[in-house]
Design a protein around this motif. Structure first.
Motif, mmCIF file in Angstrom:
data_model
loop_
_atom_site.group_PDB
_atom_site.id
_atom_site.type_symbol
_atom_site.label_atom_id
_atom_site.label_comp_id
_atom_site.label_asym_id
_atom_site.label_seq_id
_atom_site.Cartn_x
_atom_site.Cartn_y
_atom_site.Cartn_z
ATOM 1 N N VAL A 26 25.492 -8.994 54.751
ATOM 2 C CA VAL A 26 25.778 -8.128 53.603
ATOM 3 C C VAL A 26 26.908 -7.161 53.964
ATOM 4 C CG1 VAL A 26 24.835 -6.362 52.063
ATOM 5 C CG2 VAL A 26 23.400 -8.281 52.789
ATOM 6 N N SER A 27 27.951 -7.144 53.137
ATOM 7 C CA SER A 27 29.097 -6.255 53.363
ATOM 8 C C SER A 27 29.512 -5.591 52.061
ATOM 9 C CB SER A 27 30.296 -7.031 53.907
ATOM 10 O OG SER A 27 30.010 -7.580 55.162
ATOM 11 N N PHE A 28 29.640 -4.274 52.074
ATOM 12 C CA PHE A 28 30.188 -3.537 50.943
ATOM 13 C C PHE A 28 30.494 -2.112 51.375
ATOM 14 C CE2 PHE A 28 25.603 -3.000 50.512
ATOM 15 C CZ PHE A 28 25.462 -1.651 50.277
ATOM 16 N N ASP A 29 31.334 -1.445 50.596
ATOM 17 C CA ASP A 29 31.679 -0.044 50.812
ATOM 18 C C ASP A 29 31.419 0.718 49.518
ATOM 19 O OD1 ASP A 29 32.711 -0.308 53.453
ATOM 20 O OD2 ASP A 29 34.569 -1.121 52.622
ATOM 21 N N ILE A 30 30.928 1.942 49.647
ATOM 22 C CA ILE A 30 30.763 2.830 48.507
ATOM 23 C C ILE A 30 31.658 4.036 48.773
ATOM 24 C CG2 ILE A 30 29.175 4.209 47.134
ATOM 25 C CD1 ILE A 30 26.902 2.410 48.198
ATOM 26 N N GLN A 31 32.558 4.295 47.848
ATOM 27 C CA GLN A 31 33.505 5.385 48.005
ATOM 28 C C GLN A 31 32.887 6.694 47.518
ATOM 29 O OE1 GLN A 31 36.274 4.786 49.657
ATOM 30 N NE2 GLN A 31 35.693 2.635 49.724
ATOM 31 N N PRO A 32 33.338 7.838 48.047
ATOM 32 C CA PRO A 32 32.841 9.135 47.577
ATOM 33 C C PRO A 32 33.025 9.273 46.063
ATOM 34 C CG PRO A 32 34.189 9.427 49.529
ATOM 35 C CD PRO A 32 34.342 7.989 49.107
ATOM 36 N N GLY A 33 31.980 9.735 45.377
ATOM 37 C CA GLY A 33 32.034 9.931 43.937
ATOM 38 C C GLY A 33 31.735 8.686 43.118
ATOM 39 N N GLU A 34 31.569 7.546 43.772
ATOM 40 C CA GLU A 34 31.299 6.295 43.083
ATOM 41 C C GLU A 34 29.813 6.164 42.750
ATOM 42 O OE1 GLU A 34 33.901 2.340 44.049
ATOM 43 O OE2 GLU A 34 32.325 2.837 45.451
ATOM 44 N N PHE A 35 29.499 5.568 41.607
ATOM 45 C CA PHE A 35 28.127 5.215 41.258
ATOM 46 C C PHE A 35 27.900 3.788 41.697
ATOM 47 C CE2 PHE A 35 28.855 8.695 38.357
ATOM 48 C CZ PHE A 35 27.646 9.362 38.391
ATOM 49 N N PHE A 36 26.704 3.510 42.198
ATOM 50 C CA PHE A 36 26.429 2.189 42.744
ATOM 51 C C PHE A 36 25.045 1.737 42.300
ATOM 52 C CE2 PHE A 36 24.834 -0.591 46.121
ATOM 53 C CZ PHE A 36 25.869 -1.505 46.186
ATOM 54 N N GLY A 37 24.927 0.517 41.830
ATOM 55 C CA GLY A 37 23.644 -0.059 41.438
ATOM 56 C C GLY A 37 23.327 -1.247 42.328
ATOM 57 N N LEU A 38 22.072 -1.406 42.653
ATOM 58 C CA LEU A 38 21.632 -2.507 43.498
ATOM 59 C C LEU A 38 20.659 -3.356 42.690
ATOM 60 C CD1 LEU A 38 21.911 -3.592 46.395
ATOM 61 C CD2 LEU A 38 19.998 -2.144 47.037
ATOM 62 N N LEU A 39 21.111 -4.525 42.265
ATOM 63 C CA LEU A 39 20.325 -5.405 41.409
ATOM 64 C C LEU A 39 20.106 -6.747 42.086
ATOM 65 C CD1 LEU A 39 22.293 -4.826 38.084
ATOM 66 C CD2 LEU A 39 20.172 -3.720 38.778
ATOM 67 N N GLY A 40 18.994 -7.385 41.762
ATOM 68 C CA GLY A 40 18.723 -8.715 42.276
ATOM 69 C C GLY A 40 17.290 -9.106 42.003
ATOM 70 N N PRO A 41 16.984 -10.393 42.141
ATOM 71 C CA PRO A 41 15.627 -10.872 41.887
ATOM 72 C C PRO A 41 14.671 -10.462 43.002
ATOM 73 C CG PRO A 41 16.977 -12.652 42.705
ATOM 74 C CD PRO A 41 17.897 -11.470 42.497
ATOM 75 N N ASN A 42 13.385 -10.641 42.760
ATOM 76 C CA ASN A 42 12.384 -10.371 43.796
ATOM 77 C C ASN A 42 12.709 -11.179 45.047
ATOM 78 O OD1 ASN A 42 11.057 -8.780 41.979
ATOM 79 N ND2 ASN A 42 9.482 -10.297 41.498
ATOM 80 N N GLY A 43 12.595 -10.531 46.198
ATOM 81 C CA GLY A 43 12.852 -11.213 47.464
ATOM 82 C C GLY A 43 14.309 -11.274 47.857
ATOM 83 N N ALA A 44 15.183 -10.568 47.138
ATOM 84 C CA ALA A 44 16.618 -10.621 47.429
ATOM 85 C C ALA A 44 17.033 -9.720 48.582
ATOM 86 C CB ALA A 44 17.422 -10.254 46.181
ATOM 87 N N GLY A 45 16.160 -8.776 49.010
ATOM 88 C CA GLY A 45 16.481 -7.904 50.130
ATOM 89 C C GLY A 45 16.851 -6.485 49.734
ATOM 90 N N LYS A 46 16.645 -6.126 48.486
ATOM 91 C CA LYS A 46 17.006 -4.777 48.020
ATOM 92 C C LYS A 46 16.254 -3.693 48.789
ATOM 93 C CE LYS A 46 15.612 -5.711 43.892
ATOM 94 N NZ LYS A 46 15.189 -7.110 44.018
ATOM 95 N N THR A 47 14.951 -3.838 48.923
ATOM 96 C CA THR A 47 14.145 -2.839 49.629
ATOM 97 C C THR A 47 14.518 -2.789 51.104
ATOM 98 O OG1 THR A 47 12.339 -3.118 48.060
ATOM 99 C CG2 THR A 47 11.789 -2.113 50.185
#
Length: 66
Positions: A26-47
């Motif tokens: 998993v690779s991503f960057d969140i910039q200062p001031g950015e809103f970010f949502g984490l979506l995916g089906p059950n078992g996708a690794g969100k937690t």
């Protein structure tokens, strides 16, 4: 400069004598001031991802810069 940066983060668990991958590269960057949502089906690794970000769990591999 990123506020949060995940680079090739992996997380594996041992379950019933076998290895289970919760996160793989998993690779991503969140910039200062950015809103970010984490979506995916059950078992996708969100937690697992949020637990690593919060410091409740350790990544098995990769780089994290919270």
């Amino acid at each position: 400069m990123s506020a949060v940066s995940f680079q090739q983060v992996t997380k594996t668990f041992s379950s019933a004598g076998r290895e289970v991958r919760a996160l793989q590269g998993v690779s991503f960057d969140i910039q200062p001031g950015e809103f970010f949502g984490l979506l995916g089906p059950n078992g996708a690794g969100k937690t697992s991802l949020i637990s690593i970000l919060a410091g409740l769990s350790r990544a098995s591999g990769g780089d994290l810069d919270p």
